[in-house]
Write a protein that holds these residues in place. Structure first.
Motif, short mmCIF file in Angstrom:
data_model
loop_
_atom_site.label_atom_id
_atom_site.label_comp_id
_atom_site.label_asym_id
_atom_site.label_seq_id
_atom_site.Cartn_x
_atom_site.Cartn_y
_atom_site.Cartn_z
N ASP A 9 -9.05 -3.49 -2.30
CA ASP A 9 -7.80 -2.81 -1.97
C ASP A 9 -6.89 -2.51 -3.16
OD1 ASP A 9 -7.32 -5.50 -2.41
OD2 ASP A 9 -5.64 -5.57 -1.01
N ARG A 10 -7.21 -3.05 -4.34
CA ARG A 10 -6.30 -2.89 -5.48
C ARG A 10 -7.04 -3.00 -6.81
NH1 ARG A 10 -6.43 -7.91 -3.77
NH2 ARG A 10 -6.23 -9.66 -5.20
N GLU A 12 -6.21 -4.56 -10.56
CA GLU A 12 -5.31 -5.43 -11.29
C GLU A 12 -5.53 -5.25 -12.79
OE1 GLU A 12 -6.02 -9.41 -9.99
OE2 GLU A 12 -5.17 -9.05 -7.99
N VAL A 30 -0.33 -4.12 -10.91
CA VAL A 30 -1.21 -4.08 -9.74
C VAL A 30 -1.03 -2.71 -9.09
CG1 VAL A 30 -1.76 -5.10 -7.51
CG2 VAL A 30 -0.99 -6.57 -9.39
N VAL A 31 -2.17 -2.02 -8.91
CA VAL A 31 -2.16 -0.67 -8.35
C VAL A 31 -3.02 -0.68 -7.09
CG1 VAL A 31 -2.90 1.70 -8.77
CG2 VAL A 31 -1.92 0.36 -10.63
N GLN A 32 -2.49 -0.14 -6.01
CA GLN A 32 -3.27 -0.02 -4.78
C GLN A 32 -4.31 1.09 -4.98
OE1 GLN A 32 -2.98 -2.20 -2.23
NE2 GLN A 32 -1.54 -3.18 -3.65
N ARG A 33 -5.53 0.85 -4.56
CA ARG A 33 -6.61 1.82 -4.79
C ARG A 33 -6.34 3.15 -4.10
NH1 ARG A 33 -12.51 -0.80 -4.97
NH2 ARG A 33 -12.99 1.40 -5.17
N ASN A 35 -3.66 4.66 -4.02
CA ASN A 35 -2.69 5.41 -4.81
C ASN A 35 -3.26 5.93 -6.12
OD1 ASN A 35 -0.80 4.94 -2.82
ND2 ASN A 35 0.08 3.17 -3.84
N GLU A 93 3.47 4.84 -7.12
CA GLU A 93 3.40 3.56 -7.82
C GLU A 93 4.52 3.49 -8.84
OE1 GLU A 93 1.53 0.86 -7.53
OE2 GLU A 93 0.11 1.58 -6.02
#
Length: 114
Positions: A9-10, A12, A30-33, A35, A93
């Motif tokens: 889901d992310r 890092e 941390v980036v949400q996938r 996005n 983000e």
């Protein structure tokens, strides 16, 4: 060099202590996938710099670490020398773009496709 960890889901981005100090940043990124708009590999990461450094450090063609602000938002850079880098374009983000020097760019793109 920052270490990258891909989760279902992310993504890092764990910064080294030196990168945290130079960028004046306490936390990892941390980036949400969902996005992540696009990911590209570049042999010349210096052409991807846009805006002004605030805060961070830059020694042209040697080191660039920190936040770069531009009219449309801000980018995070962790570029070292002439190493290959990955350019991650984001939506919704903290950063519009993340540019990181890494020797595992191909592996990162392959793992993000899954």
């Amino acid at each position: 060099m920052a270490s990258l960890r891909v989760h279902p889901d992310r993504l890092e981005i764990h910064l080294t202590p030196a990168e945290r100090t130079l960028s004046l940043r306490r936390d990892d990124i941390v980036v949400q996938r969902e996005n992540i708009r696009s990911v590209a590999i570049t042999d010349d990461p210096w052409i991807w710099i846009r805006g002004i450094r605030a805060p961070g450090i830059e020694v042209p063609l040697v080191l660039a670490v920190g936040t770069w602000k531009f009219h449309g938002g801000k980018d995070f850079l962790a570029i070292k020398g002439k190493r290959q880098a990955v350019v991650i374009d984001l939506v919704d983000e903290e950063f519009a773009r993340v540019v990181l020097s890494t020797s595992h760019a191909g592996d990162l793109i392959a793992s993000l496709k899954i």
